[in-house]
Write a protein that holds these residues in place. Structure first.
Motif: not given
Length: 353
Positions: A7-9, A156-161, A166-168, A177-179
């Motif tokens: 599952v994702t975060p 599992s790690a999820s870049a989208r989540d 992180a945006a807030g 910006d890098y990620l």
């Protein structure tokens, strides 16, 4: 324990909301992907205090308490951190890193929600978490009797989540910006040697350190911080990315013909970064089937072939990175593009000579 389904975060809170309220849950996952913070956030969402017990720091008496004489009889008095009158979230972090004796002490607490004469208040939840033995982290085999008392969830790690969070969350703009450009660098498997490696937690640490230094942080300090928190290859490309930000020099400028590939020896890390970013752009935007490619993708493919020639004139090794196969020898870029590269490159080279 190996995961067949993860599952994702973003999915974990719903699982905990529906399962942890009726049965104890154990969350498996690699170090640094946010298991502990997700459990604490879940407890906050229910308005429950989160009491954390670290398995690596416990002895059996820390759970069952010590005997006291009451009315001529002995009874065990559990610690005050556990023996509460109101509902709470009991978080057993690093549970599978605890000794067999401590794991055994958890049996009745996890299955019967009871320690001696003390019973968890109605509405309390019990959640455990731990790393897998394959993560090169401290982990002991979990006894089958304990394993069978828990509902197991693999995170599992999820870049989208993570990026949505992180945006807030005040993450440093360079890290964010890098990620956004390289979400595949958010997490890497723990190495077999003692060295930093990239995880959501390590990117957060890098962000905090950059905030602490402020906007005037110099390139050498960025290098020290990046290599002190990330996988070495990620640290190198992150440092190059910071150079592009500070010099307003990026892949878009190269694609538009407003800038050339950096050719100076001291900018070789920047060249590697731009080449890897170029490769990621091609992978993302070029469809597997040329017939279904958009006009923008066709234009990118056309421009990309010319840029490969220019890149090869500076460094053939770096140019090969763009079109290289993956670690298993499978092509990453669409076959039609690779065919066109092979076919058109001699003509493009001749046109530049």
């Amino acid at each position: 324990m190996q995961a067949a389904i993860t599952v994702t975060p973003a999915q974990l809170p719903d699982v905990l909301l529906n399962v942890a309220v009726v049965r104890p849950v154990f969350v498996w996952g690699a170090p640094g992907i946010g298991k502990s913070s997700l459990v604490r956030s879940f407890a906050d969402s229910l308005g429950l205090d989160c009491v954390t017990l670290l398995g690596t720091q416990l002895a059996p008496e820390d759970l069952i308490g010590v005997p006291q004489i009451v009315d001529g009889r002995s009874r065990f008095a559990p610690p005050v951190s556990i023996a509460r009158e109101t509902p709470y979230c009991l978080f057993l972090d690093e549970l599978n890193a605890s000794s067999p004796e401590v794991q055994k002490a958890f049996y009745s607490l996890i299955l019967d929600r009871r320690i001696g004469e003390y019973e968890l208040p109605a509405g309390s939840v019990v959640i455990g978490a731990g790393n897998r033995a394959t993560d090169n982290a401290l982990a002991r085999p979990m006894a089958s009797a304990l394993l069978n008392r828990l509902v197991h969830v693999h995170l599992s790690a999820s870049a989208r989540d993570w990026l949505a969070w992180a945006a807030g969350a005040g993450i440093h703009p360079w890290v964010l910006d890098y990620l956004l450009n390289r979400p595949d660098h958010l997490w890497t498997a723990p190495p077999k040697t003692e060295e930093p490696f990239s995880t959501p937690r390590s990117w957060h640490m890098l962000s905090d350190a950059l905030h602490s230094y402020g906007d005037e942080v110099d390139d050498e300090t960025v290098r020290i911080l990046a290599f002190g928190t990330l996988t070495a290859s990620h640290a190198s490309t992150f440092r190059a990315f910071v150079k592009t930000v500070r010099n307003a020099f990026g892949l878009e400028a190269v694609l538009k013909g407003e800038a050339n590939w950096p050719a100076a020896p001291q900018d070789r890390d920047l060249l590697y970064f731009l080449a890897e970013t170029f490769r990621a752009r091609l992978v993302k935007e070029l469809s597997a089937d040329k017939a279904s490619a958009s006009p923008a993708a066709r234009q990118l493919a056309y421009r990309g072939k010319a840029l490969l020639v220019e890149l090869a004139e500076i460094s053939l090794e770096v140019a090969q990175i763009v079109i290289a196969s993956d670690d298993d020898g499978r092509p990453v870029l669409p076959s039609w593009f690779l065919v066109e590269v092979t076919r058109d490159l001699p003509r493009l080279v001749a046109a530049r000579s």
